[in-house]
Design an enzyme around this catalytic site. Structure first.
Site, PDB file in Angstrom:
ATOM      1  N   GLY A 247     -26.231  13.424 -21.608  1.00  0.00           N
ATOM      2  CA  GLY A 247     -27.009  14.526 -22.141  1.00  0.00           C
ATOM      3  C   GLY A 247     -26.485  15.913 -21.853  1.00  0.00           C
ATOM      4  N   TYR A 326     -28.316  17.908 -38.141  1.00  0.00           N
ATOM      5  CA  TYR A 326     -29.067  18.580 -37.074  1.00  0.00           C
ATOM      6  C   TYR A 326     -29.121  20.089 -37.236  1.00  0.00           C
ATOM      7  CZ  TYR A 326     -27.365  14.283 -34.675  1.00  0.00           C
ATOM      8  OH  TYR A 326     -27.019  13.003 -34.307  1.00  0.00           O
ATOM      9  N   CYS A 352     -21.305  16.392 -53.328  1.00  0.00           N
ATOM     10  CA  CYS A 352     -22.304  16.851 -54.280  1.00  0.00           C
ATOM     11  C   CYS A 352     -23.709  16.798 -53.691  1.00  0.00           C
ATOM     12  CB  CYS A 352     -22.188  16.044 -55.561  1.00  0.00           C
ATOM     13  SG  CYS A 352     -20.617  16.400 -56.345  1.00  0.00           S
ATOM     14  N   GLU A 353     -23.943  17.634 -52.706  1.00  0.00           N
ATOM     15  CA  GLU A 353     -25.252  17.811 -52.069  1.00  0.00           C
ATOM     16  C   GLU A 353     -25.282  19.220 -51.512  1.00  0.00           C
ATOM     17  OE1 GLU A 353     -27.285  15.486 -49.465  1.00  0.00           O
ATOM     18  OE2 GLU A 353     -26.499  13.566 -50.142  1.00  0.00           O
TER      19      GLU A 353
HETATM   20  C1  LIG Z   1     -26.084   8.740 -26.483  1.00  0.00           C
HETATM   21  C2  LIG Z   1     -26.323   8.273 -25.099  1.00  0.00           C
HETATM   22  C3  LIG Z   1     -25.650   8.851 -24.030  1.00  0.00           C
HETATM   23  C4  LIG Z   1     -24.703  10.010 -24.189  1.00  0.00           C
HETATM   24  O1  LIG Z   1     -25.324  11.164 -24.580  1.00  0.00           O
HETATM   25  P1  LIG Z   1     -24.499  12.543 -24.572  1.00  0.00           P
HETATM   26  O2  LIG Z   1     -25.500  13.551 -24.948  1.00  0.00           O
HETATM   27  O3  LIG Z   1     -23.420  12.400 -25.574  1.00  0.00           O
HETATM   28  O4  LIG Z   1     -23.977  12.728 -23.203  1.00  0.00           O
HETATM   29  C5  LIG Z   1     -25.853   8.323 -22.769  1.00  0.00           C
HETATM   30  N1  LIG Z   1     -26.724   7.306 -22.567  1.00  0.00           N
HETATM   31  C6  LIG Z   1     -27.387   6.725 -23.571  1.00  0.00           C
HETATM   32  C7  LIG Z   1     -28.309   5.609 -23.283  1.00  0.00           C
HETATM   33  C8  LIG Z   1     -27.222   7.183 -24.866  1.00  0.00           C
HETATM   34  O5  LIG Z   1     -27.917   6.625 -25.858  1.00  0.00           O
END
Ligand SMILES: *Cc1c(COP(=O)(O)O)cnc(C)c1O
Length: 430
Positions: A247, A326, A352-353
């Site tokens: 994350g 996003y 084409c969008e």
């Molecule tokens: C997608 C995902 C990640 C990685 O997320 P990032 O934001 O790319 O670091 C890690 N763990 C799980 C379970 C995920 O689904």
């Protein structure tokens, strides 16, 4: 802010692109390999891995790269050589990881929809651990492990009900999201742990979302996990593995996005889990590869519109979905060494969008047909989400390393694109 809409107007001075990445000249590279072209700096990826590993020093911690961010075999090989494992979400990613030489004991399996076949396949190769997301999955894992006569190591994916303050489509740790189970439910799993003859339930897992740019959501989630870990230990359920997920955010918009430093992130982990002596797992995806990648593209034409000027590129939403999916911002800069006057464009692809838009009202140096541009920070969730929409073949991918390059996916041929589509000649009945 992580996700500015493409409608917001930039006031930061647009930069010209570096003319080289990882000491490889970009104009020459594009002339040789064509565009659109995904290029990744292996030096930049190694730097990210090294920085995170350094921050983790002294902890019993292993990095598992989230394969979905960039599943190219050469990237997985690079990860494996750097001592990084794989966090997979499908048997396809399992096979890619093994193919790239990743040892099974460095593979963890996450995801809400693991099928029985996928679980059985992962058990057969002996992966390190399953991050289990529902009671039904837990029982399926027990049943299949019993059939194979093996013991599966498992962690419960906790949904900590924490707001990651990121885009709704990539937030995963709120109670309304499909991921993980509540602490109440996880508590019941541990209470019946002894009935699981072939599952060693001794881990906790949490992943609250992606492109997180502040420490607070991580801290909150880890505090909840830590409290639960202590409660479980006291109730006689030893926890030997805590997986803190991924994350970590990156910089998509120079001057606006301020990602947290690896050391500060790890500082939060150290603080929240002080006293924990088991193994730590981290699952970064985007953080390791996003900023190491660019999408090289050429201007097909500049089209004066009724209200706006359009810069039409040879890259499109099928090569990079993030802006259309996003509303994600990517810095876009010409590969040029001379400053040019600024103007305002809507930057679009040929698909084409109307959604095939990389940026709206973007202030940038004036361009002409044939100009080479960089769309920056495309190393994660770029090529990995590509499609052949509008029958556009998949773009080539190239790995750069200190003045040299290796093509790690050749541009898809038309014949490859239509392979597997026989004419409807052999009609059968079920
Ligand atoms: C997608 C995902 C990640 C990685 O997320 P990032 O934001 O790319 O670091 C890690 N763990 C799980 C379970 C995920 O689904």
């Amino acid at each position: 802010m992580a996700f500015m809409t493409p409608d917001s107007v930039t006031t930061a001075p647009p930069l010209l692109a570096d003319t080289a990445i990882d000491d490889v000249d970009l104009a020459a590279l594009a002339a040789r390999l064509g565009t659109p072209l995904h290029a990744y700096s292996s030096s930049a990826i190694r730097q990210r891995i090294g920085g995170l590993q350094a921050a983790l020093r002294g902890l019993d911690a292993t990095i598992f790269f989230a394969v979905k961010a960039n599943p190219n075999l050469a990237i997985l090989q690079l990860m494996s050589n750097a001592g990084v494992g794989a966090d997979i979400v499908s048997v396809g990613e399992l096979r890619r990881s093994l193919h790239a030489g990743m040892p099974p004991e460095r593979i963890v399996f996450s995801g809400v929809g693991k099928s029985a076949d996928e679980i059985a396949g992962a058990l057969t190769v002996g992966i390190h651990r399953f991050n289990v997301e529902s009671h039904d999955e837990l029982l399926t894992l027990q049943r299949l492990a019993k059939v194979q006569g093996v013991t599966a190591r498992a962690a419960v994916r906790i949904n900590p009900d924490v707001d990651a303050h990121t885009h709704a489509k990539i937030s995963t740790g709120k109670s309304e999201n499909k991921f993980g189970v509540s602490i109440d439910e996880a508590r019941r799993w541990f209470a019946e742990r002894k009935q699981l003859s072939h599952v060693q339930l001794d881990g906790l897992h949490v992943h609250i979302g992606s492109q997180i740019l502040t420490l607070e959501p991580f801290r909150l989630a880890l505090q909840r996990v830590a409290a639960f870990w202590q409660e479980l230990e006291q109730a006689g359920h030893p926890i030997s593995s805590i997986d803190v997920g991924g994350g970590l955010g990156v910089c998509y918009r120079a001057g606006e996005d301020h990602p947290v430093a690896a050391a500060d992130y790890v500082g939060v982990i150290r603080e929240a889990l002080a006293g924990y002596r088991g193994r730590l797992l981290l699952e970064p995806g985007r953080y390791l590869v996003a900023e190491a990648g660019v999408l090289l593209t050429r201007v097909i034409r500049v089209k004066p519109g009724i209200e706006r000027q359009f810069l039409v590129l040879d890259a499109a939403m099928n090569d990079l979905q993030r802006p259309s999916l996003y509303d994600a911002w990517h810095d876009i800069v010409p590969v040029a060494d001379e400053p040019r006057p600024l103007t305002t464009y809507d930057i679009v692809g040929p698909v084409c969008e109307t959604g095939d838009t990389f940026a709206r009202k973007r202030v940038m140096p004036e361009c002409v047909a044939g100009d080479l541009l960089l769309i920056k920070a495309t190393g994660a969730y770029g090529a990995s989400m590509a499609s052949t929409y509008n029958s556009r073949p998949l773009a080539a991918e190239v790995l750069l390393n200190q003045g040299r390059y290796a093509v790690v996916r050749r541009r898809q041929h038309f014949e490859e694109m239509i392979a597997g589509e026989p004419p409807a000649r052999h009609w059968e009945t079920t």
